[in-house]
Design an enzyme around this catalytic site. Structure first.
Site, PDB file in Angstrom:
ATOM      1  N   ASP A  22       0.854  -1.178   0.000  1.00 43.53           N
ATOM      2  CA  ASP A  22       0.000   0.000   0.000  1.00 43.53           C
ATOM      3  C   ASP A  22       0.888   1.225   0.000  1.00 43.53           C
ATOM      4  O   ASP A  22       1.908   1.261   0.671  1.00 43.53           O
ATOM      5  CB  ASP A  22      -0.870   0.004   1.259  1.00 43.53           C
ATOM      6  CG  ASP A  22      -2.086  -0.858   1.054  1.00 43.53           C
ATOM      7  OD1 ASP A  22      -2.627  -0.838  -0.070  1.00 43.53           O
ATOM      8  OD2 ASP A  22      -2.492  -1.557   1.993  1.00 43.53           O
TER       9      ASP A  22
ATOM     10  N   ASP B 183      -6.177  24.483  11.309  1.00 44.20           N
ATOM     11  CA  ASP B 183      -6.252  23.169  10.641  1.00 44.20           C
ATOM     12  C   ASP B 183      -5.292  22.208  11.329  1.00 44.20           C
ATOM     13  O   ASP B 183      -4.077  22.317  11.199  1.00 44.20           O
ATOM     14  CB  ASP B 183      -5.863  23.373   9.168  1.00 44.20           C
ATOM     15  CG  ASP B 183      -6.102  22.105   8.362  1.00 44.20           C
ATOM     16  OD1 ASP B 183      -6.361  21.051   8.980  1.00 44.20           O
ATOM     17  OD2 ASP B 183      -6.036  22.196   7.129  1.00 44.20           O
TER      18      ASP B 183
ATOM     19  N   PHE C  99     -13.217  22.253   7.466  1.00 47.89           N
ATOM     20  CA  PHE C  99     -13.332  21.475   6.236  1.00 47.89           C
ATOM     21  C   PHE C  99     -14.525  20.533   6.364  1.00 47.89           C
ATOM     22  O   PHE C  99     -14.736  19.905   7.389  1.00 47.89           O
ATOM     23  CB  PHE C  99     -12.051  20.658   6.033  1.00 47.89           C
ATOM     24  CG  PHE C  99     -12.091  19.761   4.828  1.00 47.89           C
ATOM     25  CD1 PHE C  99     -11.716  20.246   3.591  1.00 47.89           C
ATOM     26  CD2 PHE C  99     -12.521  18.445   4.932  1.00 47.89           C
ATOM     27  CE1 PHE C  99     -11.756  19.422   2.486  1.00 47.89           C
ATOM     28  CE2 PHE C  99     -12.573  17.631   3.825  1.00 47.89           C
ATOM     29  CZ  PHE C  99     -12.189  18.107   2.592  1.00 47.89           C
ATOM     30  N   THR C 100     -15.343  20.474   5.331  1.00 50.09           N
ATOM     31  CA  THR C 100     -16.388  19.440   5.303  1.00 50.09           C
ATOM     32  C   THR C 100     -16.313  18.732   3.969  1.00 50.09           C
ATOM     33  O   THR C 100     -15.765  19.248   2.992  1.00 50.09           O
ATOM     34  CB  THR C 100     -17.801  20.045   5.446  1.00 50.09           C
ATOM     35  OG1 THR C 100     -18.085  20.789   4.262  1.00 50.09           O
ATOM     36  CG2 THR C 100     -17.933  20.917   6.665  1.00 50.09           C
ATOM     37  N   ALA C 101     -16.889  17.560   3.976  1.00 50.94           N
ATOM     38  CA  ALA C 101     -16.863  16.763   2.750  1.00 50.94           C
ATOM     39  C   ALA C 101     -17.653  17.442   1.650  1.00 50.94           C
ATOM     40  O   ALA C 101     -17.378  17.259   0.464  1.00 50.94           O
ATOM     41  CB  ALA C 101     -17.411  15.373   3.017  1.00 50.94           C
TER      42      ALA C 101
ATOM     43  N   LYS D  56      -9.067  27.900   1.394  1.00 50.12           N
ATOM     44  CA  LYS D  56      -8.138  27.027   0.659  1.00 50.12           C
ATOM     45  C   LYS D  56      -8.815  25.669   0.518  1.00 50.12           C
ATOM     46  O   LYS D  56      -9.602  25.261   1.364  1.00 50.12           O
ATOM     47  CB  LYS D  56      -6.785  26.898   1.386  1.00 50.12           C
ATOM     48  CG  LYS D  56      -6.773  25.964   2.585  1.00 50.12           C
ATOM     49  CD  LYS D  56      -5.354  25.537   2.909  1.00 50.12           C
ATOM     50  CE  LYS D  56      -5.347  24.271   3.766  1.00 50.12           C
ATOM     51  NZ  LYS D  56      -5.773  24.484   5.156  1.00 50.12           N
TER      52      LYS D  56
END
Lengths: 553, 697
Positions: free
Chosen positions: B315, B352, B386-388, B404
């Protein structure tokens, strides 16, 4: 020209001739073993015996075919020998005793050609031609057929088919052995080997005695005797007899013939597995042993000790004046390393180490280059053992030519390398334990022991040459050596074919940098070491009591 | 990948149950002696054909020595028994090390009391039962300070769990319901919070039970390769047996019939006792070496397969690259000062807490000297998380909005608010994508003005240090590495090139992975992979070597044939090396063992027959003192070499990754040629001592 120089030149010419034949002959055999095309005459034969020439066999069926064919051959030959007094061209020979007929029948069917009889005093032309010569052809072909099946085990994937024995047998005889035999028989005849249907000529010699000169179809038998690594002579004296081997050239040619197919087969192997380098590696190992053995025997025979030997230029006892020490040594090394067993000199009279080497050559298992086919499959089995040990040392489950060597493969390989030593040692041990049999020895001490050891080594390895010196035409020896020949021939075949079947079923593993390379000098050295150690260690005690004890003062 | 969860400051001093790496503790030899003697039971010995022959020989010589006592007879008898015991000792020591580990593991299996939920989730009613009474599918609740009573998956809640009992790691790990971090192991301890666990193993078959069985060697079966080697050794034994048995009539003819003692000594000297004695110890020790690296192999077969692996599926994240992308560069839009971009980027990232966000702050500081503003300075700021859905984050401060995020999202935001995105920005974005990076667009809206794009942040995957060399090594070993990633092909290719892997599978789904494994296997290749998620389970099961991460789900752990307790996917490479080392050790000692025979012949054959054939004295090239001393020396050497090689068998021969040819040359040199020479020296040295023993001279 001195005998030594002549020997060197002969050896060099031999190497050159064999090298020249390596590629074309090997490629030709590979082609005849792989092509799908049948000749018209072959198709006719298949129809006649009811064989489907396009159907491949599973290994047990292949084996059954080999065994059935061989069993029938033994029966037929036995019957022919026993009944010869009632048949044509018997030359008035007496009836052969059952035990000797059994021994002879097994001997020729197993490509051994051990002769407990004397050709000119026991067999008529019919048995020689229709019995022995036929077996000379087919027993050689059986060996090549078996190795073909083994090679197919490497080349084929995920199948249970290893080829068709009847097709292999027919093609090898018709396309390989017969044409070569015809050509070289003519060459032999041109050089003085006799070919006629005469019986015995009674002649009066200058001294006033009468001499009985035999005739017979010798050349036709002589050629396949060598070419098929059979070795059974028309006459008792074998290739020392001037009618079988009249000149220095025929002697050289006979050595060439008995080596040529076995030395070309590695090319067939390399060709069929699609990597000629694999063939070169195998042939290199064979050549190392052959060259070393020939050189050593010549060295021991040429050692000058004693006035008589110095005068003769070496140990000339038992050697033909027209061949000399070097050519005789070369013949002895070649014949004992190929399971041929033809002789142009008397091995019993060789020096202790020279004679010991002929025994050791056979003990190697007839692999350098060995009998037709049997030499290569014997060498490949040892290569499998070498790859197994070496493969572990590079940290992978060992694989040879992309086929994994697991428990099943090692079982068959182990059984193979177990068989012949077991027969040789038990046979010799029992013979030595029976006072009656030991009495058959000509000599006492270690040399006498060597004679018995030689007999069983020769029989079990299907060589057929004799140290001579012991009386082997006794019911016990005939029976025991017959059994040794039969087991020594057919048991290994069972294991080889089982191995072929097991390999053919596998899926190949692709090669990578982590795969053990089996074509490099390192592997050649390793395989040589394995051959020497696996064989040498087994027989060392026996050899110590025979030739080594005799040779070390 | 959950490597971030187990920051592993491995402190072995606090994990007393770990056996230190591979060294042989002399105390262990003494402790294993009783076991070694117990193993003399013929029913046990018969499983090892080589050593069984030695034992039978020892019995025979004992009888002979009693019937016809002499110093020589007893010396041989004693040393033959010692040979057998030494062989057993090798196995006992190897097993003993496992036993020590098993004992500590057993301590964690102390009777725990389980709080079984009667009718979960309908009710919270619970009853107290013994941990052993739990059945598959039961639900139990575990709270801080309690021991988890059995293996299972968390179905409710999140908790930090101390797994040091099995992993040796003291740092707690997070286990939560759903996702790939749901598996918990019986015997581990919940440190905080409360979780409901659905039991996934029958009593007696739990992970710890299996671990105990494994390290104790109870579950040990002969591996395919071991079986093949055993067959070869057995056949060599038979050949030598026949060679010696048939020697007697030959010797009798020669006038030198040998005593039973000498014949037995010859057999034992010739059969491959060295490898026969050490074979099972090598296998056990191989498993043990894995355990010491915190990897549990479910079978010896898997360890062997690891040595044969042709293809490694790795991976990307966590194995080849560090877990997270990092900001590598600020690329301003035309007309924007780079400092301005850096400032806005830093501002938007202050709150963040993701590694990416922090890396932006770090970059701004190291490259542009922008001091990280303290949270207090911006007390009035409103942070946009941040959200989806929005796929961007930022801050509103002093009437200024900074955003951003993904190129598409930020562009939308700009155009929706009346601004425009220049072609130069699109070029920058494409350029970064083409280089395998992730572009983050930074935009700013000052009051009522139209928003404008300031530039792009280049986020980059960081390839772990030393990976390139690692892959280079693997290539030399003939192993192909394939990187598996969910990235698009462009990104994947860039990272694959940088890391130096041979191939990559981009936008990989579990089905793709499975198909890739099948394709490789159809070509006859063996495939190894790591995985942790439930959706990895089918691929783990299909792979020849499937290493499940301990942090992974129960399903993954069940499917794989190894579990890495450290959950370190890079360890796959070590596993391959251990597998190879195991086979090499076997091959090397087999070669050594067989090569030894040459010297033994030179010692014993002249001793047996020089009396009748004086010429054979020339074979006594070691100049051994007397026939008795020669034979005794060979037997003593044969026994001592077993003891001498036990450490090597347990540790494994040295393995340096290289191609097959050089490995072979090296090992033939050491163990083949060495095996020829060493016994000559050893036997001579022993002879120099034993010749002074009265009765042997």
């Amino acid at each position: 020209m001195s005998s030594t120089l002549a020997g060197w030149l002969q050896a060099l010419a031999l190497v050159g001739a064999l090298a020249l034949c390596y590629r074309p002959l090997g490629d030709y055999i590979a082609k005849l073993l792989t092509t799908a095309k049948h000749l018209r005459v072959e198709r006719g034969l298949y129809k006649l015996v009811g064989v489907d020439g396009d159907a491949d066999q599973r290994w047990p069926v292949y084996l059954r075919s080999v065994l059935a064919f061989s069993a029938l051959s033994i029966l037929f030959l036995y019957g022919l020998i026993r009944l010869q007094t009632h048949l044509l061209l018997s030359l008035g020979m007496p009836e052969m005793a059952p035990h000797q007929a059994w021994n002879t029948a097994v001997s020729f069917t197993t490509n051994t050609n051990w002769q407990s009889y004397s050709g000119e005093a026991a067999l008529g032309h019919l048995v020689q031609m229709a019995g022995l010569a036929v077996q000379n052809f087919v027993s050689a072909a059986v060996g090549i057929a078996i190795v073909a099946a083994l090679i197919r085990g490497f080349t084929r994937n995920r199948t249970d088919r290893v080829g068709n024995f009847w097709v292999d047998l027919t093609r090898i005889v018709l396309r390989l052995l017969l044409p070569l035999s015809i050509v070289f028989a003519l060459v032999l005849v041109a050089n003085g080997v006799i070919q006629n249907f005469h019986g015995f000529h009674e002649l009066s010699t200058l001294a006033g005695d009468t001499q009985s000169i035999p005739g017979g179809p010798v050349a036709s038998q002589e050629v396949i005797k060598e070419l098929g690594t059979n070795g059974g002579g028309f006459f008792n004296a074998n290739s020392a007899h001037p009618f079988e081997n009249p000149t220095g050239f025929t002697n050289w040619l006979e050595i060439f013939l008995l080596l040529v197919i076995s030395f070309a087969l590695p090319r067939t192997f390399g060709r069929m597995v699609g990597d000629n380098r694999q063939g070169y590696a195998i042939v290199a190992v064979m050549a190392i042993f052959w060259v070393a053995s020939a050189a050593l025997i010549t060295f021991f025979e040429a050692q000058h000790s004693g006035t008589a030997l110095q005068a003769a230029g070496g140990a000339m006892e038992g050697k033909e004046q027209r061949f000399g020490v070097a050519a005789s040594s070369l013949f002895a090394a070649s014949t004992t390393l190929t399971s041929t067993g033809a002789v142009d000199s008397f091995h019993d009279s060789f020096s202790a180490f020279g004679g010991g080497l002929t025994i050791f050559n056979m003990m190697l298992g007839e692999i350098a280059p060995g009998g037709t086919g049997s030499g290569l499959y014997g060498m490949l089995i040892l290569a499998i053992v070498a790859v197994f040990v070496a493969g572990l040392m590079v940290g992978r489950t060992p694989e040879y030519l992309g086929k994994k060597l697991g428990g099943r493969e090692m079982k068959f390989a182990s059984l193979y390398i177990l068989t012949t030593p077991t027969i040789v040692l038990i046979g010799t041990g029992v013979a030595m334990a029976l006072p009656g049999e030991r009495a058959g020895m000509l000599n006492s001490g270690p040399h006498g022991f060597s004679e018995v050891l030689y007999a069983f080594t020769s029989a079990a390895n299907n060589n057929g040459s004799a140290f001579a010196g012991i009386t082997v035409n006794t019911p016990w020896y005939d029976t025991a050596l017959g059994l040794a020949m039969a087991f020594g021939r057919f048991l290994p075949m069972v294991f080889v074919l089982a191995l072929a079947g097991s390999l053919a079923q596998q899926q190949p593993v692709p090669a990578s940098a982590g795969t053990l390379p089996t074509h490099k000098p390192l592997f050649v050295g390793l395989l040589s070491g394995v051959v020497l150690i696996v064989v040498g260690l087994t027989y060392f005690p026996a050899l110590a009591l025979g030739p080594i004890a005799e040779g070390l003062h | 990948m959950s490597t971030t969860l187990t920051p592993a400051p491995v402190d072995h001093s606090t994990t007393p149950h770990r056996v230190s790496g591979g060294l042989l503790d002399p105390k262990l030899i003494v402790k294993s002696l009783p076991d070694a003697v117990k193993k003399l039971d013929p029913r046990v010995m018969v499983k090892n054909p080589v050593m069984f022959v030695v034992e039978v020989g020892s019995v025979v010589t004992t009888v002979s020595a009693i019937a016809d006592p002499s110093v020589f007879a007893w010396a041989i008898t004693v040393w033959l028994w010692l040979t057998t015991i030494f062989a057993n000792l090798a196995e006992a020591v190897a097993e003993g090390r496992g036993k020590a580990q098993a004992d500590t593991l057993r301590k964690t299996k102390t009777e725990s009391v389980a709080r079984r939920l009667l009718d979960w989730p309908a009710s919270q009613a619970e009853e107290e039962v013994a941990g052993t009474a739990l059945r598959l599918g039961d639900h139990v609740v575990v709270e801080a300070g309690q021991i988890i009573p059995g293996d299972g998956d968390v179905v409710e809640g999140v908790a930090s769990v101390d797994e040091s009992a099995i992993t040796g790691e003291s740092a707690p790990v997070i286990r939560e319901s759903g996702g790939d971090r749901s598996a918990v192991t019986g015997g581990t301890k919940v440190l905080s919070d409360r979780i409901v666990v659905k039991i996934a193993s029958e009593p007696g078959k739990s992970f710890i039970d299996r671990m105990i069985a494994l390290v104790e060697g109870a579950a040990r079966q002969k591996t395919p390769n071991e079986i093949a080697l055993n067959i070869l050794l057995a056949s060599l034994t038979i050949v030598f047996l026949i060679a010696v048995v048939t020697l007697q009539p030959m010797a009798t003819y020669a006038g030198a019939p040998q005593s039973m003692i000498v014949l037995v000594a010859l057999i034992v000297a010739l059969i491959p006792t060295t490898i026969g004695a050490l074979l099972s110890a090598i296998g056990i020790a191989g498993m043990d070496r894995l355990v010491q690296r915190n990897v549990l192999a479910m079978s010896g077969r898997a360890v062997e397969a690891a040595g044969d692996v042709n293809t490694l599926l790795l991976d990307k994240t966590g194995t080849i690259t560090l877990g997270n992308r990092q900001a590598a560069e600020f690329q301003p839009a035309s007309g924007v000062e780079i400092g301005e971009l850096a400032d806005a980027a830093q501002l938007s990232s202050l709150a963040d807490e993701t590694p990416e966000g922090r890396s932006i702050v770090v970059l701004a500081k190291t490259e542009y000297g922008l001091r990280a503003r303290a949270q207090g300075e911006l007390a009035h700021a409103t942070w946009v998380p941040f959200t989806a859905q929005t796929r961007m984050s930022g801050v509103d401060v002093d009437g200024k909005q900074v955003r951003k995020g993904a190129a598409g999202s930020v562009s939308n935001w700009v155009t929706e608010n009346g601004g425009s995105v220049g072609a130069d920005v699109a070029q920058l974005v494409d350029g970064i994508s083409a280089a395998g990076g992730t572009p983050l667009v930074v935009a700013e809206k000052d009051g009522g003005k139209a928003p404008r794009v300031l530039g792009v942040i280049h986020l980059k995957d960081v390839v772990k240090e030393g990976m390139r060399e690692r892959f280079e090594e693997l290539r030399r070993m003939g192993i192909k590495t394939i990187m598996i990633t969910g990235d698009n092909p462009l990104t994947a290719k860039a990272i694959a090139d940088e890391a130096g892997v041979d191939d990559f599978l981009a936008e990989a789904t579990p089905e793709d992975k499975m198909a890739l494994i099948r394709k490789e296997q159809e070509g006859g290749k063996l495939v190894a992979m790591t995985g942790d998620g439930t959706n990895d389970a089918p691929a783990l099961a299909q792979a020849d070597v499937g290493v499940a991460m301990n942090t992974g789900t129960m399903a993954a752990k069940e499917a794989g044939n190894m579990v890495d307790l450290d959950s370190n996917p890079t360890k796959l490479i070590e596993i391959v090396e251990i597998g190879k080392q195991l086979l090499i050790t076997r091959g090397a000692l087999t070669t050594f063992s067989i090569a030894n025979d040459v010297a033994k012949y030179f010692a014993i054959i002249p001793a047996m027959f020089a009396g009748v054939y004086p010429g054979l004295k020339h074979l006594n090239i070691m100049g051994l003192h007397s026939p008795q001393s020669a034979i005794t020396s060979a037997i003593v050497f044969n026994a001592l070499v077993i003891i001498g090689l036990i450490p090597l068998a347990l540790r494994g021969v040295k393995y340096r990754p290289s191609d097959a040819s050089s490995l072979l040359a090296r090992n033939i040199g050491i163990y083949g040629i060495g095996g020829l020479i060493v016994p000559f020296v050893g036997i001579k040295a022993i002879d120099l001592i034993v010749q002074f023993i009265p009765g042997l001279s």
